[in-house]
Design an enzyme around this catalytic site. Structure first.
Site, PDB file in Angstrom:
ATOM      1  CD  GLU A 173       5.657  36.547  57.622  1.00 19.55           C
ATOM      2  OE1 GLU A 173       4.681  36.380  56.900  1.00 19.55           O
ATOM      3  OE2 GLU A 173       6.239  37.877  57.957  1.00 19.55           O
ATOM      4  CG  ASN A 179       8.547  38.149  60.781  1.00 18.35           C
ATOM      5  OD1 ASN A 179       8.616  37.126  61.107  1.00 18.35           O
ATOM      6  ND2 ASN A 179       7.522  38.687  60.140  1.00 18.35           N
ATOM      7  CG  ASN A 209       1.746  34.395  57.594  1.00 15.09           C
ATOM      8  OD1 ASN A 209       1.227  33.140  57.648  1.00 15.09           O
ATOM      9  ND2 ASN A 209       2.792  34.982  58.323  1.00 15.09           N
TER      10      ASN A 209
HETATM   11  N1  CDV Z   1       3.608  38.711  55.623  1.00 16.65           N
HETATM   12  C1  CDV Z   1       4.081  39.769  55.039  1.00 16.65           C
HETATM   13  O1  CDV Z   1       5.080  40.133  54.674  1.00 16.65           O
HETATM   14  N2  CDV Z   1       2.888  39.699  53.980  1.00 16.65           N
HETATM   15  C2  CDV Z   1       2.979  40.590  52.770  1.00 16.65           C
HETATM   16  C3  CDV Z   1       1.680  41.332  52.620  1.00 16.65           C
HETATM   17  C4  CDV Z   1       0.920  42.101  53.893  1.00 16.65           C
HETATM   18  C5  CDV Z   1       1.848  42.311  51.429  1.00 16.65           C
HETATM   19  C6  CDV Z   1       3.410  40.013  51.592  1.00 16.65           C
HETATM   20  O2  CDV Z   1       4.288  40.422  50.995  1.00 16.65           O
HETATM   21  O3  CDV Z   1       3.053  38.959  51.249  1.00 16.65           O
END
Ligand code: CDV
Length: 322
Positions: free
Chosen positions: A49, A109, A196
């Site tokens: 991501e 995003n 991530n």
């Molecule tokens: N980048 C994300 O979406 N991270 C979320 C974390 C922050 C909970 C995930 O679902 O991995």
């Protein structure tokens, strides 16, 4: 659809992208990984991501110009062109996550799918944005996706690509069965996921030790429920002091993990995807036409205001003993 029903897929896991890394350095790393994938015969490689920069929602950026510096206002652009050129040169497609700034100033995003001819053939904008929009100065790491991005406006499309039916999701989307199901209802056979995932989420620290379990649990179960392959590439290692899960994986429609990264850095994993391995699940156990009962699932797509409110739970204390 092409008669060819088997391809090689790659997840191109990436170690940290620090603030002092230039985009050029990062893209050079990505080209190395693309070439490694091509050397192993891959037809497509998936990147994590928003991978062109550090994952900036982890800190509060007040200066608008500084914030916009993390975004791409066109795709491809001069910076990422070497990746598109390498794809065309090697005949290997890729799926790239990046922060998108639209012509009219909207921020998403985003993840794209690029063919082995170096052409963009699909775009997805993240729908499940985790975290919050108000900074939490008392917490060591922020989760400000709701401040920096709008909810994606493209739904969960599925494309005829790479010889099968291919969709995309981004990070937190992979924890929501609805993401997979909307693609499953379109006959998806391969879902490309960039992510991530923090090893420590301050708001739910009592389940930090389950990060890797929940990563695989979400993707393995939903691959099986929808009879689809999943290729997921994560950011790994310690980025700006923040530990990331890694654990990139390729998952079969049976729910089995067929390849998994074992390092916390740049690493390519590959597997052969036989699209026809989806058929047994789509035809029998999860034959949506035969067995699904949407007349009993109304609440799933009802407005949030009509569903159960978890608000009263928000002030409860963590489970003791954890
Ligand atoms: N980048 C994300 O979406 N991270 C979320 C974390 C922050 C909970 C995930 O679902 O991995």
């Amino acid at each position: 659809m092409s008669a060819r029903r088997k391809i090689i897929v790659a997840a191109a896991q990436m170690g940290p992208v620090q603030r002092n890394h230039t985009r050029k350095q990062t893209i050079d790393r990505m080209v190395v990984l693309l070439n490694q994938a091509a050397d192993r015969g891959a037809d497509i490689a998936v990147y994590p991501e928003a991978i062109l920069t550090p994952f900036f929602p982890h800190w509060h950026i007040e200066d608008e110009q500084e914030l916009l510096g993390y975004f791409e206002d066109s795709m491809p652009n001069g910076g990422v062109q070497p990746l598109f050129d390498a794809a065309k040169d090697r005949g290997v497609g890729f799926s790239l996550g990046y922060a998108e700034l639209t012509e009219d100033g909207r921020r998403f995003n985003t993840q794209i799918m690029v063919s082995g001819e170096g052409e963009i053939i699909g775009k997805y904008r993240k729908i499940h944005l985790p975290g919050y929009s108000d900074p939490r100065p008392h917490e060591p790491v922020q989760n400000l996706e709701k401040l920096y991005f709008e909810v994606g406006d493209l739904g969960f499309p599925v494309w005829e690509a790479f010889g099968g039916r291919v969709g995309m999701s981004i990070c937190n989307d992979r924890r929501w069965p609805e993401s997979y199901r909307v693609m499953g209802l379109q006959g998806v056979e391969l879902i490309l996921i960039g992510y991530n995932t923090l090893m420590h989420v301050p708001a739910m620290a009592e389940v930090d030790h389950l990060q890797s379990f929940h990563n695989l649990l979400s993707m393995q179960s939903n691959a099986y429920f929808n009879g689809t392959w999943v290729v997921a590439a994560g950011r790994a290692g310690v980025e700006e002091g923040i530990s990331q899960l890694g654990q990139s994986a390729i998952i079969a429609p049976s729910g089995e993990v067929v390849a998994q990264a074992y390092t916390d850095g740049d690493e390519v994993i590959t597997a052969e995807v036989d699209f026809d391995a989806c058929n047994i699940f789509k035809k029998y156990m999860f034959n949506m036409r035969e067995h699904r009962r949407p007349e009993h699932y109304g609440l799933i797509s009802a407005p949030v205001s009509e569903t159960w409110d978890a608000g009263e739970l928000l002030d409860t204390q963590p489970v003791s003993g954890r």
